[in-house]
Design a protein around this motif. Sequence first.
Motif, PDB file in Angstrom:
ATOM      1  N   ALA A 102       0.829  -1.216   0.000  1.00 59.59           N
ATOM      2  CA  ALA A 102       0.000   0.000   0.000  1.00 59.59           C
ATOM      3  C   ALA A 102       0.861   1.263   0.000  1.00 59.59           C
ATOM      4  O   ALA A 102       0.595   2.222   0.718  1.00 59.59           O
ATOM      5  N   GLY A 103       1.933   1.240  -0.791  1.00 53.93           N
ATOM      6  CA  GLY A 103       2.813   2.398  -0.892  1.00 53.93           C
ATOM      7  C   GLY A 103       3.891   2.472   0.170  1.00 53.93           C
ATOM      8  O   GLY A 103       4.667   3.425   0.186  1.00 53.93           O
ATOM      9  N   VAL A 104       3.982   1.486   1.064  1.00 55.16           N
ATOM     10  CA  VAL A 104       4.994   1.465   2.122  1.00 55.16           C
ATOM     11  C   VAL A 104       6.060   0.448   1.737  1.00 55.16           C
ATOM     12  O   VAL A 104       5.744  -0.707   1.432  1.00 55.16           O
ATOM     13  N   GLN A 105       7.323   0.867   1.751  1.00 49.42           N
ATOM     14  CA  GLN A 105       8.426  -0.005   1.396  1.00 49.42           C
ATOM     15  C   GLN A 105       8.832  -0.831   2.620  1.00 49.42           C
ATOM     16  O   GLN A 105       9.272  -0.289   3.632  1.00 49.42           O
ATOM     17  N   ILE A 106       8.675  -2.170   2.509  1.00 42.63           N
ATOM     18  CA  ILE A 106       8.979  -3.077   3.609  1.00 42.63           C
ATOM     19  C   ILE A 106      10.221  -3.874   3.235  1.00 42.63           C
ATOM     20  O   ILE A 106      10.171  -4.718   2.333  1.00 42.63           O
ATOM     21  N   ALA A 168      14.549 -11.481  12.177  1.00 41.39           N
ATOM     22  CA  ALA A 168      15.011 -10.100  11.957  1.00 41.39           C
ATOM     23  C   ALA A 168      14.190  -9.413  10.867  1.00 41.39           C
ATOM     24  O   ALA A 168      13.792  -8.241  11.002  1.00 41.39           O
ATOM     25  N   SER A 169      13.899 -10.145   9.784  1.00 43.08           N
ATOM     26  CA  SER A 169      13.082  -9.568   8.711  1.00 43.08           C
ATOM     27  C   SER A 169      11.675  -9.259   9.200  1.00 43.08           C
ATOM     28  O   SER A 169      11.128  -8.182   8.924  1.00 43.08           O
ATOM     29  N   LEU A 170      11.100 -10.209   9.954  1.00 41.26           N
ATOM     30  CA  LEU A 170       9.750  -9.973  10.468  1.00 41.26           C
ATOM     31  C   LEU A 170       9.726  -8.819  11.464  1.00 41.26           C
ATOM     32  O   LEU A 170       8.779  -8.026  11.484  1.00 41.26           O
ATOM     33  N   GLN A 171      10.765  -8.729  12.294  1.00 40.96           N
ATOM     34  CA  GLN A 171      10.824  -7.634  13.265  1.00 40.96           C
ATOM     35  C   GLN A 171      10.946  -6.283  12.549  1.00 40.96           C
ATOM     36  O   GLN A 171      10.266  -5.305  12.923  1.00 40.96           O
ATOM     37  N   THR A 172      11.793  -6.241  11.517  1.00 40.32           N
ATOM     38  CA  THR A 172      11.932  -4.996  10.749  1.00 40.32           C
ATOM     39  C   THR A 172      10.618  -4.636  10.055  1.00 40.32           C
ATOM     40  O   THR A 172      10.183  -3.470  10.067  1.00 40.32           O
ATOM     41  N   SER A 173       9.968  -5.635   9.461  1.00 46.38           N
ATOM     42  CA  SER A 173       8.684  -5.381   8.805  1.00 46.38           C
ATOM     43  C   SER A 173       7.640  -4.929   9.815  1.00 46.38           C
ATOM     44  O   SER A 173       6.837  -4.026   9.547  1.00 46.38           O
ATOM     45  N   TRP A 174       7.655  -5.541  10.994  1.00 44.19           N
ATOM     46  CA  TRP A 174       6.679  -5.188  12.029  1.00 44.19           C
ATOM     47  C   TRP A 174       6.858  -3.744  12.499  1.00 44.19           C
ATOM     48  O   TRP A 174       5.884  -2.996  12.621  1.00 44.19           O
ATOM     49  N   VAL A 175       8.108  -3.348  12.723  1.00 48.94           N
ATOM     50  CA  VAL A 175       8.376  -1.972  13.159  1.00 48.94           C
ATOM     51  C   VAL A 175       8.010  -0.976  12.060  1.00 48.94           C
ATOM     52  O   VAL A 175       7.377   0.066  12.315  1.00 48.94           O
ATOM     53  N   THR A 176       8.397  -1.292  10.814  1.00 48.71           N
ATOM     54  CA  THR A 176       8.071  -0.398   9.695  1.00 48.71           C
ATOM     55  C   THR A 176       6.564  -0.257   9.514  1.00 48.71           C
ATOM     56  O   THR A 176       6.038   0.847   9.315  1.00 48.71           O
ATOM     57  N   LEU A 177       5.853  -1.377   9.587  1.00 48.30           N
ATOM     58  CA  LEU A 177       4.400  -1.337   9.451  1.00 48.30           C
ATOM     59  C   LEU A 177       3.749  -0.591  10.607  1.00 48.30           C
ATOM     60  O   LEU A 177       2.752   0.120  10.417  1.00 48.30           O
ATOM     61  N   ASP A 178       4.315  -0.745  11.803  1.00 46.21           N
ATOM     62  CA  ASP A 178       3.760  -0.038  12.961  1.00 46.21           C
ATOM     63  C   ASP A 178       3.886   1.475  12.784  1.00 46.21           C
ATOM     64  O   ASP A 178       2.931   2.221  13.021  1.00 46.21           O
ATOM     65  N   ILE A 179       5.062   1.926  12.339  1.00 43.61           N
ATOM     66  CA  ILE A 179       5.267   3.361  12.123  1.00 43.61           C
ATOM     67  C   ILE A 179       4.357   3.866  10.998  1.00 43.61           C
ATOM     68  O   ILE A 179       3.699   4.913  11.131  1.00 43.61           O
ATOM     69  N   ALA A 180       4.312   3.122   9.882  1.00 42.13           N
ATOM     70  CA  ALA A 180       3.464   3.544   8.756  1.00 42.13           C
ATOM     71  C   ALA A 180       1.993   3.557   9.137  1.00 42.13           C
ATOM     72  O   ALA A 180       1.236   4.449   8.741  1.00 42.13           O
TER      73      ALA A 180
END
Length: 275
Positions: A102-106, A168-180
Amino acid sequence: MSSTNRYPALPSRMSLIAFKTRLKGAQKGHSLLKKKADALSLRYRAVMGDLRNAKLEMADQIKDSYFTITQAQFIAGDISLAVQESLKIPTYTMKLRVENIAGVQIPSFRPPEDAVEEEAEQVAGHGAAQGETKAKTASVAGLGKGGEQIKEAYTAFRDTLSLMVRIASLQTSWVTLDIAQKVTNRRVNALEKVVIPRVENTLNYITSELDEQEREEFFRLKMVQKKKKVIAAAQQAERNRIKANAEAVKEAEKVSRNALKRETAGAVDDAELVV
């Protein structure tokens, strides 16, 4: 209407059209951001579930991995020097892949395609010969068993490393999605609670002012027409008076002429009688 709940604008037709266009754009943006927030929320919950399962799996995976290395050290002795000598090239590589949600780079880490295929083949072969390998491992003792245990430890730690990379990938995706998701929700709330109500209040203000101007213009035109009628009536009365005066003057002149004619005719008759 309070000026704090609307945007500063002049009450004109151009302002009305501009704010109507602005309202339409804000409503469309709110709809798109709402859909984006729903998509991010759905992916956020999925990633959070996968992350929880991976972290729960990590505890058992690390325990099994260290148990295999303990077995290898018990049978083959100290293998640290052999491991250090074999580390000439990297045995595990990864590729960075960016997903668009949805326009967010994960960002996420994935092993190369050939490594994935090789690992899948190894897992398939390992699963097919798992029972036989365990039977051989249980029955074989001495120096010949050390290589098998070291290979098992290698496989276990490689699986552990893959699981750590996945976490690590899931944690990074989770943090990025949380901020977005937080940013998107703030924008949705700003459009829903601030921008759209202010634009609507501005439109109501402009519409009311234009209606008031139309009423004033209508009243002014009625007054102008009333004054024109009064002036026209006065002018008509003046024209009627002038016309009446003119007719009275003409009538008087006519009467005087008739009287003069009668006097003249009487004088002529008297002269004839004298003669």
